[in-house]
Design an enzyme around this catalytic site. Structure first.
Site, PDB file in Angstrom:
ATOM      1  N   ASP A  66       1.383  -1.260   0.244  1.00 24.43           N
ATOM      2  CA  ASP A  66      -0.029  -0.192  -0.188  1.00 24.43           C
ATOM      3  C   ASP A  66       0.853   1.189  -0.248  1.00 24.43           C
ATOM      4  O   ASP A  66       1.531   1.526   0.950  1.00 24.43           O
ATOM      5  CB  ASP A  66      -0.842   0.062   1.217  1.00 24.43           C
ATOM      6  CG  ASP A  66      -1.210   0.861   1.864  1.00 24.43           C
ATOM      7  OD1 ASP A  66      -1.482   1.978   0.715  1.00 24.43           O
ATOM      8  OD2 ASP A  66      -2.679   1.195   1.956  1.00 24.43           O
ATOM      9  N   TYR A 158      -9.259  15.123  -5.018  1.00 23.03           N
ATOM     10  CA  TYR A 158      -8.309  14.365  -5.805  1.00 23.03           C
ATOM     11  C   TYR A 158      -7.370  16.123  -6.611  1.00 23.03           C
ATOM     12  O   TYR A 158      -6.568  15.540  -6.390  1.00 23.03           O
ATOM     13  CB  TYR A 158      -9.284  13.866  -6.006  1.00 23.03           C
ATOM     14  CG  TYR A 158      -8.792  13.320  -7.744  1.00 23.03           C
ATOM     15  CD1 TYR A 158      -8.007  11.718  -7.709  1.00 23.03           C
ATOM     16  CD2 TYR A 158      -8.575  13.482  -9.269  1.00 23.03           C
ATOM     17  CE1 TYR A 158      -7.316  11.196  -8.731  1.00 23.03           C
ATOM     18  CE2 TYR A 158      -7.885  13.203 -10.384  1.00 23.03           C
ATOM     19  CZ  TYR A 158      -7.285  11.865  -9.991  1.00 23.03           C
ATOM     20  OH  TYR A 158      -6.629  11.292 -11.269  1.00 23.03           O
ATOM     21  N   ALA A 160      -6.233  18.694  -5.469  1.00 24.88           N
ATOM     22  CA  ALA A 160      -5.157  19.191  -4.631  1.00 24.88           C
ATOM     23  C   ALA A 160      -4.325  17.806  -4.297  1.00 24.88           C
ATOM     24  O   ALA A 160      -3.055  18.272  -4.491  1.00 24.88           O
ATOM     25  CB  ALA A 160      -6.029  19.136  -2.991  1.00 24.88           C
TER      26      ALA A 160
HETATM   27  P1  NAP Z   1      -7.333   2.828 -11.527  1.00 29.69           P
HETATM   28  O1  NAP Z   1      -7.641   1.448 -13.042  1.00 29.69           O
HETATM   29  O2  NAP Z   1      -8.598   2.312 -10.487  1.00 29.69           O
HETATM   30  O3  NAP Z   1      -6.411   1.318 -11.074  1.00 29.69           O
HETATM   31  C1  NAP Z   1      -5.365   2.095 -10.015  1.00 29.69           C
HETATM   32  C2  NAP Z   1      -4.094   1.008  -9.766  1.00 29.69           C
HETATM   33  O4  NAP Z   1      -4.170   2.138  -8.446  1.00 29.69           O
HETATM   34  C3  NAP Z   1      -4.327  -0.060  -9.201  1.00 29.69           C
HETATM   35  O5  NAP Z   1      -3.685  -0.584  -9.915  1.00 29.69           O
HETATM   36  C4  NAP Z   1      -4.502   0.088  -7.901  1.00 29.69           C
HETATM   37  O6  NAP Z   1      -4.442  -1.353  -7.397  1.00 29.69           O
HETATM   38  C5  NAP Z   1      -2.971   0.975  -7.778  1.00 29.69           C
HETATM   39  N1  NAP Z   1      -3.965   1.545  -6.064  1.00 29.69           N
HETATM   40  C6  NAP Z   1      -4.679   2.010  -5.531  1.00 29.69           C
HETATM   41  N2  NAP Z   1      -4.252   2.965  -4.559  1.00 29.69           N
HETATM   42  C7  NAP Z   1      -3.359   1.819  -3.820  1.00 29.69           C
HETATM   43  C8  NAP Z   1      -2.133   1.829  -3.289  1.00 29.69           C
HETATM   44  N3  NAP Z   1      -2.768   2.070  -1.889  1.00 29.69           N
HETATM   45  N4  NAP Z   1      -1.262   0.932  -2.754  1.00 29.69           N
HETATM   46  C9  NAP Z   1      -0.512   0.622  -4.200  1.00 29.69           C
HETATM   47  N5  NAP Z   1      -1.683   0.679  -5.181  1.00 29.69           N
HETATM   48  C10 NAP Z   1      -2.568   1.071  -5.343  1.00 29.69           C
HETATM   49  O7  NAP Z   1      -7.133   3.908 -12.242  1.00 29.69           O
HETATM   50  P2  NAP Z   1      -6.287   4.199 -13.474  1.00 29.69           P
HETATM   51  O8  NAP Z   1      -7.816   5.137 -14.176  1.00 29.69           O
HETATM   52  O9  NAP Z   1      -5.961   3.544 -14.592  1.00 29.69           O
HETATM   53  O10 NAP Z   1      -5.471   5.735 -12.494  1.00 29.69           O
HETATM   54  C11 NAP Z   1      -3.814   5.573 -12.820  1.00 29.69           C
HETATM   55  C12 NAP Z   1      -3.271   7.334 -12.548  1.00 29.69           C
HETATM   56  O11 NAP Z   1      -3.668   7.966 -13.620  1.00 29.69           O
HETATM   57  C13 NAP Z   1      -4.229   7.217 -10.920  1.00 29.69           C
HETATM   58  O12 NAP Z   1      -2.728   7.876 -10.366  1.00 29.69           O
HETATM   59  C14 NAP Z   1      -4.707   8.361 -11.947  1.00 29.69           C
HETATM   60  O13 NAP Z   1      -4.486   9.833 -10.673  1.00 29.69           O
HETATM   61  C15 NAP Z   1      -4.360   8.688 -12.844  1.00 29.69           C
HETATM   62  N6  NAP Z   1      -5.277   9.340 -13.691  1.00 29.69           N
HETATM   63  C16 NAP Z   1      -5.901   8.834 -14.868  1.00 29.69           C
HETATM   64  C17 NAP Z   1      -7.154   9.671 -15.259  1.00 29.69           C
HETATM   65  C18 NAP Z   1      -8.326   8.189 -15.999  1.00 29.69           C
HETATM   66  O14 NAP Z   1      -8.767   9.336 -16.886  1.00 29.69           O
HETATM   67  N7  NAP Z   1      -8.085   6.981 -15.943  1.00 29.69           N
HETATM   68  C19 NAP Z   1      -6.373  10.754 -16.183  1.00 29.69           C
HETATM   69  C20 NAP Z   1      -5.809  11.450 -15.214  1.00 29.69           C
HETATM   70  C21 NAP Z   1      -5.475  10.239 -14.312  1.00 29.69           C
HETATM   71  P3  NAP Z   1      -4.845  -2.311  -6.527  1.00 29.69           P
HETATM   72  O15 NAP Z   1      -6.193  -2.695  -7.412  1.00 29.69           O
HETATM   73  O16 NAP Z   1      -3.875  -3.788  -6.424  1.00 29.69           O
HETATM   74  O17 NAP Z   1      -5.275  -1.862  -5.223  1.00 29.69           O
END
Ligand code: NAP
Length: 250
Positions: A66, A158, A160
């Protein structure tokens, strides 16, 4: 960019079990990078990512932590160092949302989002930095968000957390610039992942009006930029905020 610009390096990608982190891991592995696949709760999915990497002839290591837990992060980096000697490339991708209007936002919701998105980035960067400084080479790529640039209703926590990564990345970039370590932040717009798939049609239609290109991005769009920044080719780029968002931040 060719394979020789990055091949043989080691990477730690946080939140690599799905979505953008998975795409980044696969893209780096494809270029001959050994990838430590971090996950928190989705063990089976992390194993799938590792299997996919192995099936394509790549090398990976599954590491649980984590990222909001400093001790767990130290143990995770220790495990990667034991296996491969050092982390050359750190991608701070793990991130969560916990949306709600500020008037109704709980302390827990605020703390959890800051804990994972901001504190997690700090703990991971600090844990890998010593060996990067010693070897005088490193890449730290932080995943921000267009919401950290523009703000968004219901996402003060988020927004911030992601805006804070800008100051963090620029300051750290200055601290380590003479050591051949670059620190950049990639700010995705709306990317087709599970989180975005869960939005209602109404929400998606509204968001679409904010995107000049008129469509969501793909996880590969972010992975390609990260792979470039991680490569030798990007050696003179540091402290930058690079939007990959179809023009949303213009
Ligand atoms: P996602 O599909 O929800 O995946 C999130 C990942 O983060 C998962 O692998 C999850 O692992 C991991 N995670 C969550 N809490 C964690 C913790 N405490 N310790 C370690 N791992 C943790 O998200 P995503 O959309 O791919 O987003 C990835 C990044 O891009 C994030 O930083 C997000 O804010 C950013 N982002 C995404 C978008 C978008 O449109 N998707 C846009 C802007 C920015 P587990 O499932 O194993 O817990």
């Amino acid at each position: 960019m060719s394979k020789s610009d990055i091949e043989g390096k080691t990477a730690l990608v946080t939140g690599a079990s799905k979505g953008i982190g998975k795409a980044i891991s696969l893209a780096l592995a494809d270029l001959g990078v050994k990838v430590a696949v971090n996950y928190n709760s989705s063990e089976a999915k992390a194993k799938e990512v590792a299997k996919q990497i192995g099936d394509s002839g790549g090398e990976s290591l599954i590491v649980h932590a984590d990222v909001s837990d400093a001790k767990a992060v130290t143990a995770m980096v220790h495990k990667v160092n034991e296996a491969w000697g050092q982390v050359d490339i750190l991608v701070n991708n793990a991130g969560i949302i916990s949306d709600g209007l500020l008037l109704r936002m709980s302390d827990e919701s605020w703390d959890r989002v800051i804990g994972v998105n901001l504190n997690g980035t700090f703990y991971c960067a600090r844990a890998v930095l010593r060996t990067m400084v010693r070897q005088r080479w490193g890449r730290i790529i932080n995943i921000g968000s267009v919401v950290g640039l523009r703000g968004n209703i219901g996402q003060t926590n988020y927004s911030a957390s992601k805006a804070a990564l800008l100051g963090f990345s620029k300051s750290l970039a200055k601290e380590v610039a003479t050591r051949n370590i670059t620190v950049n932040i990639v700010t995705p717009g709306y990317i087709s992942t599970e989180t975005v798939a869960d939005l209602t049609k109404e929400q998606k239609d509204r968001i679409m009006t904010w995107i000049p290109q008129g469509h969501f991005g793909e996880t590969e769009d972010i992975a390609n930029m990260v792979a470039y920044l991680a490569s030798k080719k990007a050696r003179y780029i540091t402290g930058q905020v690079i939007s990959v968002d179809g023009g949303m931040a213009i």
